[in-house]
Write a protein that holds these residues in place. Structure first.
Motif, mmCIF file in Angstrom:
data_model
loop_
_atom_site.group_PDB
_atom_site.id
_atom_site.type_symbol
_atom_site.label_atom_id
_atom_site.label_comp_id
_atom_site.label_asym_id
_atom_site.label_seq_id
_atom_site.Cartn_x
_atom_site.Cartn_y
_atom_site.Cartn_z
ATOM 1 N N THR A 149 11.282 8.469 0.503
ATOM 2 C CA THR A 149 10.861 7.151 0.970
ATOM 3 C C THR A 149 11.274 6.090 -0.050
ATOM 4 O O THR A 149 11.589 6.396 -1.201
ATOM 5 C CB THR A 149 9.339 7.095 1.160
ATOM 6 O OG1 THR A 149 8.711 7.275 -0.129
ATOM 7 C CG2 THR A 149 8.865 8.189 2.103
ATOM 8 N N ILE A 150 11.213 4.817 0.367
ATOM 9 C CA ILE A 150 11.640 3.757 -0.547
ATOM 10 C C ILE A 150 10.640 3.555 -1.681
ATOM 11 O O ILE A 150 10.981 2.967 -2.705
ATOM 12 C CB ILE A 150 11.885 2.429 0.194
ATOM 13 C CG1 ILE A 150 10.603 1.886 0.836
ATOM 14 C CG2 ILE A 150 12.994 2.579 1.222
ATOM 15 C CD1 ILE A 150 10.753 0.480 1.399
ATOM 16 N N SER A 151 9.424 4.068 -1.538
ATOM 17 C CA SER A 151 8.454 3.978 -2.633
ATOM 18 C C SER A 151 8.602 5.123 -3.618
ATOM 19 O O SER A 151 7.980 5.117 -4.680
ATOM 20 C CB SER A 151 7.027 3.971 -2.072
ATOM 21 O OG SER A 151 6.708 5.242 -1.517
ATOM 22 N N GLY A 152 9.414 6.128 -3.276
ATOM 23 C CA GLY A 152 9.627 7.279 -4.149
ATOM 24 C C GLY A 152 8.701 8.446 -3.887
ATOM 25 O O GLY A 152 8.811 9.481 -4.541
ATOM 26 N N THR B 160 0.847 -1.185 0.000
ATOM 27 C CA THR B 160 0.000 0.000 0.000
ATOM 28 C C THR B 160 0.886 1.241 0.000
ATOM 29 O O THR B 160 2.079 1.171 0.326
ATOM 30 C CB THR B 160 -0.912 0.047 1.241
ATOM 31 O OG1 THR B 160 -0.075 0.187 2.416
ATOM 32 C CG2 THR B 160 -1.748 -1.221 1.351
ATOM 33 N N PHE B 161 0.307 2.381 -0.339
ATOM 34 C CA PHE B 161 1.046 3.646 -0.291
ATOM 35 C C PHE B 161 1.583 3.901 1.108
ATOM 36 O O PHE B 161 2.744 4.274 1.278
ATOM 37 C CB PHE B 161 0.135 4.790 -0.730
ATOM 38 C CG PHE B 161 0.749 6.155 -0.544
ATOM 39 C CD1 PHE B 161 1.624 6.671 -1.481
ATOM 40 C CD2 PHE B 161 0.463 6.925 0.584
ATOM 41 C CE1 PHE B 161 2.210 7.926 -1.306
ATOM 42 C CE2 PHE B 161 1.033 8.174 0.763
ATOM 43 C CZ PHE B 161 1.912 8.669 -0.192
ATOM 44 N N GLU B 162 0.749 3.706 2.126
ATOM 45 C CA GLU B 162 1.147 3.972 3.510
ATOM 46 C C GLU B 162 2.334 3.099 3.909
ATOM 47 O O GLU B 162 3.284 3.565 4.544
ATOM 48 C CB GLU B 162 -0.030 3.728 4.467
ATOM 49 C CG GLU B 162 -1.120 4.784 4.412
ATOM 50 C CD GLU B 162 -1.967 4.705 3.148
ATOM 51 O OE1 GLU B 162 -1.971 3.635 2.492
ATOM 52 O OE2 GLU B 162 -2.606 5.720 2.804
ATOM 53 N N GLN B 163 2.307 1.836 3.535
ATOM 54 C CA GLN B 163 3.400 0.939 3.892
ATOM 55 C C GLN B 163 4.694 1.363 3.216
ATOM 56 O O GLN B 163 5.775 1.295 3.813
ATOM 57 C CB GLN B 163 3.034 -0.490 3.495
ATOM 58 C CG GLN B 163 4.007 -1.541 4.026
ATOM 59 C CD GLN B 163 3.668 -2.935 3.540
ATOM 60 O OE1 GLN B 163 2.965 -3.105 2.539
ATOM 61 N NE2 GLN B 163 4.159 -3.947 4.238
ATOM 62 N N GLY B 164 4.603 1.827 1.979
ATOM 63 C CA GLY B 164 5.792 2.223 1.240
ATOM 64 C C GLY B 164 6.430 3.503 1.715
ATOM 65 O O GLY B 164 7.543 3.840 1.296
ATOM 66 N N THR B 165 5.742 4.235 2.570
ATOM 67 C CA THR B 165 6.305 5.488 3.091
ATOM 68 C C THR B 165 6.883 5.332 4.496
ATOM 69 O O THR B 165 7.316 6.316 5.095
ATOM 70 C CB THR B 165 5.231 6.596 3.107
ATOM 71 O OG1 THR B 165 4.139 6.191 3.962
ATOM 72 C CG2 THR B 165 4.712 6.864 1.714
ATOM 73 N N GLN B 166 6.925 4.124 5.014
ATOM 74 C CA GLN B 166 7.399 3.914 6.383
ATOM 75 C C GLN B 166 8.915 3.850 6.494
ATOM 76 O O GLN B 166 9.461 3.957 7.587
ATOM 77 C CB GLN B 166 6.769 2.633 6.952
ATOM 78 C CG GLN B 166 5.276 2.767 7.229
ATOM 79 C CD GLN B 166 4.617 1.450 7.605
ATOM 80 O OE1 GLN B 166 5.288 0.420 7.708
ATOM 81 N NE2 GLN B 166 3.315 1.471 7.810
ATOM 82 N N ARG B 167 9.589 3.639 5.367
ATOM 83 C CA ARG B 167 11.054 3.603 5.377
ATOM 84 C C ARG B 167 11.582 4.712 4.481
ATOM 85 O O ARG B 167 11.073 4.942 3.397
ATOM 86 C CB ARG B 167 11.560 2.240 4.908
ATOM 87 C CG ARG B 167 11.319 1.143 5.924
ATOM 88 C CD ARG B 167 11.720 -0.228 5.368
ATOM 89 N NE ARG B 167 11.641 -1.242 6.409
ATOM 90 C CZ ARG B 167 10.516 -1.847 6.779
ATOM 91 N NH1 ARG B 167 9.372 -1.533 6.187
ATOM 92 N NH2 ARG B 167 10.519 -2.750 7.734
#
Length: 475
Positions: free
Chosen positions: A32-35, A10-17
Motif C-alpha cells: 500500500t502507499i502507506s507501507g 488514518t491507517f485505513e485511508q492509507g491502505t486504500q491505494r
C-alpha cells in the motif's frame, strides 16, 4: 501519480491505494502507499521460482527506524491484533513515476525510499537517499523474511531458517528448500540478532473471511551511521539469484533505460498512453517451460490464462509494436494444444495445463488475425500456426473434450457436469455457479469469426475454402 498526507490521515485511508512493480518473470513487489502490508500477497519480493509460476513470498518488508539525538523513530507501518504502528505519520509524499517512492521527514532528517525490481531476475532493489540536519543520525533496517507459497500463510512454528552472515549482508536458507535468500547493503554493518515479527495482521484477508495472521523471520538488522549535514545513498538488494551489483543508482538507470526503450518502441508521444505502455509491460512475462513469452492474466494472484492472453494480446503486444513477443506468446499456447483446445490456464502447482475452456481456442483465431493486420507476417502464420488452427476447427467439428462439438445446425454446443467452460467461470467447490451448458451466444459468434478467419487463410495459402465457407454460412 503523486499523493500527499491527506491520503493517509488514518491507517485505513492509507491502505486504500496499492502499488505494484514486476520483474518480467511473473514475480513482483507490491504493498500500500502507506507501507503497510494488508494482503497475504503483499511483499517486497514475491519470486517466481519457476517463471511465471511457483511464486513464493521471500521478503515481506524492510522495516526502517531512525535515531536522532538518542531517540528512535519508526518509519514502518504494520498492524497486529489491537495495535497499529504509526510510521505512516512521518510519510510526507508518495510518488509513482514510474517506480514507487516514499518521502519521510522527522525533524530535519529526510529519507527518500525507492523500490524497483531487476528485470529478468527474482531481485528487488530498495534505494535510500538520506539527508541529515544539524545532528548525526542512524538508520536501522530490519528485513522481514519468509518462505511460503504466495497463496498461503505461515507461522514461526512452520518456518525454520539457517542464516549465514557475510561482509555486506546476510544469506538466509529455508530448511525446507535448497533456495538461498540473499540480502545485501551497499553501506553499514549487519548485526546478526534472530527475532520474529509475530502476528502481522492482513486487513484485506480478514475482510474476506480468510486467515489473516502471519509471522515473519528477522535474521538481524542493518545499521547505517550518518554524520550531521550528511547526504547518503544506500542500496539494499534482496534476491534468490546471485547479487553481483549493489550500486542502486546504476541498477536504477538500467531499469529506467529499459522502460524508455519500451516506450520508444511503442512510438507514442502522449503521456497517458505511455503510462499504459509501461503498465502493459508488467503483464508480458517469461515462461520457463516453453522458453518464451506469455501473458500473466492479473496481479497479484493470476497466472497465464488462454482466454485472457488471446483477448489482451492485441493491446499488450501489437499496439505497442512488440511483435516478437506476440509471436512468442502465440507459439507458447499452440505448443500446448490438446485435441483442439489451448490451455485455459497454467496452474502454479504443476507443469500440466488445464483445458476447461470452450472459447480460448476460438479467441486464438482473433489474435492471429490481429497479428496479421499489424504485421502481414503470413509466412510465420503459414509455417507455425496454420496446422494448429486447422486442427482446432477439425476437433470442434467432430467433437472433443467437455462435449464441445458442432451440432447439426452448425452451432457449437459445449458443457459437462462439474465444468465451467466460458468466461463466466466462477466455481465454489464442486458447484459451477453459471454452467451455461449448450450453445452460448458469444461462443458461436467466436466460432463464426474463426471460420471466416480460416476461410481467409485457406485462400491465402492455396487450400480449399469450401468447408469454412459452407460452415460459416450455416452458422
Amino acid at each position: 501519480m503523486e499523493f500527499g498526507k491527506s491520503y493517509w490521515r488514518t491507517f485505513e485511508q492509507g491502505t486504500q491505494r496499492e502499488w505494484l512493480v514486476t520483474n518480467g518473470l511473473g514475480g513482483f513487489a507490491c504493498s500500500t502507499i502507506s507501507g503497510a502490508n494488508t494482503r497475504r500477497y503483499h511483499g517486497l519480493l514475491v519470486a517466481a521460482l519457476n517463471p511465471p509460476v511457483r511464486r513464493h513470498l521471500i521478503l515481506s518488508k524492510l522495516d526502517e527506524s531512525i535515531e536522532i539525538g538518542g531517540k528512535w523513530y519508526e518509519l514502518f507501518t504494520n498492524q497486529t491484533p489491537g495495535y497499529t504502528s504509526s510510521g505512516f505519520l512521518h510519510l510526507q509524499r508518495f510518488i509513482l513515476n514510474p517506480f514507487p517512492t516514499f518521502v519521510y521527514n522527522i525533524q530535519d532528517v529526510y529519507v527518500e525510499k525507492k523500490v524497483f525490481m531487476i528485470h529478468g531476475k527474482n531481485s528487488v532493489v530498495v534505494l535510500y537517499k538520506i539527508s541529515t540536519g544539524d545532528s548525526p543520525a542512524s538508520l536501522r533496517v530490519a528485513p522481514l523474511v519468509n518462505y511460503r507459497d504466495y497463496h498461503g500463510d505461515s507461522s514461526k512454528e512452520s518456518m525454520k531458517f539457517k542464516k549465514v552472515k557475510s561482509t555486506s549482508g546476510v544469506e538466509v536458507r529455508p530448511r525446507s528448500s535448497n533456495i538461498r535468500i540473499k540480502i545485501k547493503s551497499s553501506e553499514g554493518s549487519f548485526t546478526a540478532k534472530e527475532d520474529w515479527f509475530n502476528n502481522m495482521e492482513y486487513k484485506a484477508e480478514k475482510e474476506r473471511g480468510l486467515k489473516s495472521i502471519e509471522d515473519h523471520y528477522i535474521p538481524g538488522y542493518f545499521e547505517i551511521k550518518l554524520n550531521a549535514n550528511d547526504t547518503r545513498i544506500v542500496t539494499f538488494v534482496a534476491s534468490t539469484d546471485e547479487i553481483d551489483n549493489v550500486n542502486g543508482l546504476e541498477l536504477l538507470e538500467n531499469e529506467e533505460e529499459r522502460i524508455i526503450g519500451v516506450i520508444e518502441k511503442a512510438g507514442y508521444r502522449n503521456e497517458f498512453v505511455n503510462n499504459l505502455v509501461i503498465a502493459a509491460d508488467s503483464f508480458i512475462t517469461y515462461r520457463n517451460s516453453t522458453q518464451s513469452s506469455t501473458i500473466v492474466a492479473g496481479y497479484p494472484w493470476f497466472t497465464d490464462w488462454g482466454r485472457d492472453t488471446m483477448v489482451a494480446l492485441t493491446g499488450l503486444t501489437l499496439v505497442t509494436n512488440r511483435f516478437d513477443d506476440a509471436k512468442d506468446i502465440l507459439l507458447t499456447f499452440t505448443r500446448y494444444i490438446k485435441d483442439g483446445l489451448i490451455p485455459n490456464m497454467f496452474p502454479d502447482e504443476t507443469e500440466e495445463p488445464i483445458y476447461n475452456t470452450v472459447d480460448a481456442s476460438l479467441w486464438l483465431f482473433e489474435a492471429v488475425y490481429k497479428y496479421l493486420a499489424y504485421t502481414e507476417d503470413y509466412e510465420f502464420v503459414s509455417e507455425k500456426l496454420f496446422p494448429s488452427l486447422k486442427q482446432i476447427i477439425e476437433k470442434y467439428v467432430e467433437g472433443t473434450h467437455f462435449s464441445i462439438k458442432m451440432d447439426v445446425d452448425g452451432l457449437i454446443s459445449a458443457g459437462e457436469e462439474g465444468f465451467q467452460l466460458t468466461w463466466m467461470d466462477a466455481k465454489v467447490g464442486d458447484w459451477v455457479v453459471t454452467p451455461r451448458h449448450g450453445k452460448a451466444v458469444e461462443i458461436n459468434a467466436l466460432w463464426y469469426n474463426a471460420l471466416k478467419v480460416m476461410e481467409h487463410l485457406a485462400e491465402k495459402f492455396n487450400f480449399s475454402t469450401r468447408m469454412y465457407t459452407d460452415a460459416a454460412e450455416t452458422v
